[in-house]
Scaffold this active site. Structure first.
Site, mmCIF file in Angstrom:
data_model
loop_
_atom_site.group_PDB
_atom_site.id
_atom_site.type_symbol
_atom_site.label_atom_id
_atom_site.label_comp_id
_atom_site.label_asym_id
_atom_site.label_seq_id
_atom_site.Cartn_x
_atom_site.Cartn_y
_atom_site.Cartn_z
ATOM 1 N N TYR A 11 15.867 30.442 7.500
ATOM 2 C CA TYR A 11 14.818 31.237 8.158
ATOM 3 C C TYR A 11 14.951 31.245 9.672
ATOM 4 O O TYR A 11 15.164 30.204 10.295
ATOM 5 C CB TYR A 11 13.436 30.660 7.834
ATOM 6 C CG TYR A 11 13.048 30.749 6.385
ATOM 7 C CD1 TYR A 11 13.014 31.973 5.720
ATOM 8 C CD2 TYR A 11 12.681 29.604 5.693
ATOM 9 C CE1 TYR A 11 12.623 32.042 4.385
ATOM 10 C CE2 TYR A 11 12.287 29.671 4.370
ATOM 11 C CZ TYR A 11 12.269 30.881 3.715
ATOM 12 O OH TYR A 11 11.882 30.943 2.410
ATOM 13 N N MET B 63 11.005 24.765 2.173
ATOM 14 C CA MET B 63 10.127 23.981 1.301
ATOM 15 C C MET B 63 10.906 23.190 0.253
ATOM 16 O O MET B 63 10.579 22.051 -0.056
ATOM 17 C CB MET B 63 9.127 24.906 0.605
ATOM 18 C CG MET B 63 8.054 24.145 -0.176
ATOM 19 S SD MET B 63 6.922 25.213 -1.084
ATOM 20 C CE MET B 63 6.101 26.084 0.245
ATOM 21 N N LYS C 30 0.837 -1.203 0.000
ATOM 22 C CA LYS C 30 0.000 0.000 0.000
ATOM 23 C C LYS C 30 0.876 1.260 0.000
ATOM 24 O O LYS C 30 2.093 1.172 0.256
ATOM 25 C CB LYS C 30 -0.897 -0.006 1.244
ATOM 26 C CG LYS C 30 -0.111 0.075 2.556
ATOM 27 C CD LYS C 30 -0.992 -0.143 3.771
ATOM 28 C CE LYS C 30 -0.149 -0.083 5.047
ATOM 29 N NZ LYS C 30 -0.942 -0.454 6.242
ATOM 30 N N ARG D 49 -11.018 0.421 14.904
ATOM 31 C CA ARG D 49 -10.644 1.125 13.693
ATOM 32 C C ARG D 49 -11.438 0.490 12.557
ATOM 33 O O ARG D 49 -12.661 0.517 12.581
ATOM 34 C CB ARG D 49 -9.115 0.969 13.519
ATOM 35 C CG ARG D 49 -8.422 2.110 12.894
ATOM 36 C CD ARG D 49 -6.917 1.922 12.888
ATOM 37 N NE ARG D 49 -6.466 0.780 12.094
ATOM 38 C CZ ARG D 49 -5.228 0.608 11.639
ATOM 39 N NH1 ARG D 49 -4.300 1.496 11.927
ATOM 40 N NH2 ARG D 49 -4.883 -0.432 10.929
HETATM 41 C C1 LIG Z 1 -0.168 -1.518 6.845
HETATM 42 C C2 LIG Z 1 -0.775 -2.771 7.319
HETATM 43 C C3 LIG Z 1 0.009 -3.918 7.521
HETATM 44 C C4 LIG Z 1 1.524 -3.923 7.441
HETATM 45 O O1 LIG Z 1 2.056 -3.383 8.629
HETATM 46 P P1 LIG Z 1 3.649 -3.374 8.890
HETATM 47 O O2 LIG Z 1 3.759 -2.885 10.282
HETATM 48 O O3 LIG Z 1 4.210 -2.423 7.907
HETATM 49 O O4 LIG Z 1 4.126 -4.753 8.701
HETATM 50 C C5 LIG Z 1 -0.642 -5.090 7.847
HETATM 51 N N1 LIG Z 1 -1.978 -5.136 7.976
HETATM 52 C C6 LIG Z 1 -2.764 -4.050 7.810
HETATM 53 C C7 LIG Z 1 -4.225 -4.166 7.978
HETATM 54 C C8 LIG Z 1 -2.184 -2.823 7.493
HETATM 55 O O5 LIG Z 1 -2.968 -1.746 7.357
#
Ligand SMILES: *Cc1c(COP(=O)(O)O)cnc(C)c1O
Length: 407
Positions: A295, A343, A46, A145
């Site tokens: 800055y 930036m 992801k 969540r």
């Molecule tokens: C991002 C995510 C993972 C991977 O987590 P890591 O700590 O990077 O191994 C696994 N399961 C879900 C549901 C996630 O959102």
């Protein structure tokens, strides 16, 4: 397979570059596969492969032995399919308008958290004429969540069983996610998860993929590995642990190789960080003592010195909160970042009467500590955050390339 590819020099004219080492990802995944000894290994790609590039990360993960890929949303999964990545993919974060028909048509598994999502997946399967939607039931066991809350499990399991009997879905798995709060908290989630799996079996579901652990739990709590683990950060050679020990070697008094003498379960794996961020030095100037830098003059030179300009700023993902705390290397030598990070640019103090740093030299912001670079974890600590955020926040201006891929 070598653990890491060699980095070609920064090409002339390139102002900012992130280089992904696919060979490092592949060998990290292969090492994890060996150590974790699980039936199925999902590598999570992801957020553009944690900033390493979605497709290069996916290809490398499959080369290393992953049999599943994980993404947050359907669009990411469809991008993999468009690039010709046909391995099993699971997407788990959906809005009311998420494109389940496209997912069903592309053979993407959906992790579903509610009856509404389950019904939408069944409807998408009906539209896809004859195909079953591959689904996995996402359950909340504590995080509050994503995932169906405990009160909703019974109805979700019942409906899933009906839709499976009707030939519309195939319930391939059940998943949850732990909080990494403590061993006791994670084990409590595991107990709840086992209870859920028992109840799902009770209504006739036969999920083969049971998964709860991401990197941290997979490494530290073997009972959470079940039939599959979802590995993200470790595949990229980075630690899931906040106070990581992966790259302290160079900055710790006493020295020694990175991670030497630590008993960190991540460090012991000896994985290779796969992302290098680099840029050319674009200006060098000599300044006198007492000069303000950037800055707000938050830094003033202590004596005559030289300052070198690096064309990366917070728009490129260099955290402004790391101002006056970051470190970069040029020619293998560590130089402190001084003054506010702006930036588009920041400054390093190269010191010396005859500056050792010249315009055009390659500055490495972070990379593999075993090869002398500053680690992602060191920047994370400088910014008060975690390595995950450092690699995923690189901006759009940063050019991407990868090395070490299969020919
Ligand atoms: C991002 C995510 C993972 C991977 O987590 P890591 O700590 O990077 O191994 C696994 N399961 C879900 C549901 C996630 O959102």
């Amino acid at each position: 397979m070598t653990a890491a590819a060699t980095l070609p020099p920064l090409p002339a004219g390139v102002l900012r570059q992130a280089v992904t080492d696919e060979a490092a990802i592949a060998s990290n995944v292969a090492a994890l596969r060996g150590v974790l000894d699980v039936r199925h290994l999902m590598v999570v790609v992801k957020a553009d492969g944690y900033g390493h590039g979605l497709v290069p990360a996916a290809r490398a993960a499959l080369t290393g032995g992953a049999d599943w890929l994980g993404v947050a949303d359907v669009d990411e999964a469809l991008t993999l399919r468009s690039a010709g990545v046909m391995a099993p993919v699971l997407a788990w974060l959906h809005g009311p308008g998420s494109d389940f028909p496209a997912a069903a048509a592309a053979g993407i598994d959906l992790a579903l958290s509610s009856l509404a999502q389950l019904d939408a997946a069944a409807k998408a399967a009906r539209a896809a004429a004859g195909g079953r939607a591959g689904v996995q039931l996402a359950l909340d066991t504590g995080l509050n969540r994503n995932g169906a809350p405990r009160e909703a499990w019974a109805a979700l399991f019942r409906r899933a069983a009906e839709l499976e009997a009707a030939g519309l879905v195939r319930v391939r798995g059940i998943l949850s996610h732990v909080s990494n709060t403590s061993e006791a908290d994670d084990l409590a989630q595991l107990a709840l998860f086992r209870e859920a799996v028992g109840r799902a079996r009770g209504v006739g579901l036969r999920p083969e993929l049971l998964h709860l652990a991401a990197t941290a739990a997979a490494l530290t709590l073997p009972p959470t590995r079940l039939t599959m683990v979802r590995i993200g950060i470790a595949a990229y050679g980075l630690t899931p642990f906040e106070a990581g020990f992966d790259d302290l070697g160079a900055s710790t008094a006493g020295g020694g190789p990175p991670g030497a003498g630590t008993d960190d379960p991540f460090t012991r794996l000896g994985l290779t960080p796969a992302l290098t961020l680099r840029a050319p030095v674009v200006a060098v100037r000599r300044v006198a003592a007492g000069e303000g830098v950037s800055y707000g003059y938050t830094y003033r030179t202590a004596g005559p010195t030289s300052l070198a300009l690096i064309p990366l700023g917070y728009a490129d993902g260099i955290p402004r909160s790391a101002s006056n705390r970051g470190v970069v290397t040029v020619g293998g030598v560590r130089y402190p970042q001084v003054g506010r990070i702006a930036m588009d640019q920041f400054i390093i103090e190269a010191g010396g009467r005859d500056p050792a740093v010249r315009v055009g030299d390659e500055a490495i912001v972070f990379g593999d500590p075993a090869r002398g670079a500053v680690g992602v974890g060191e920047w994370a600590r400088a910014a008060g955050t975690i390595g995950y955020e450092i690699v995923t926040r690189l901006g759009r201006r940063v050019g991407r390339t990868s090395v070490g891929g299969a020919a």
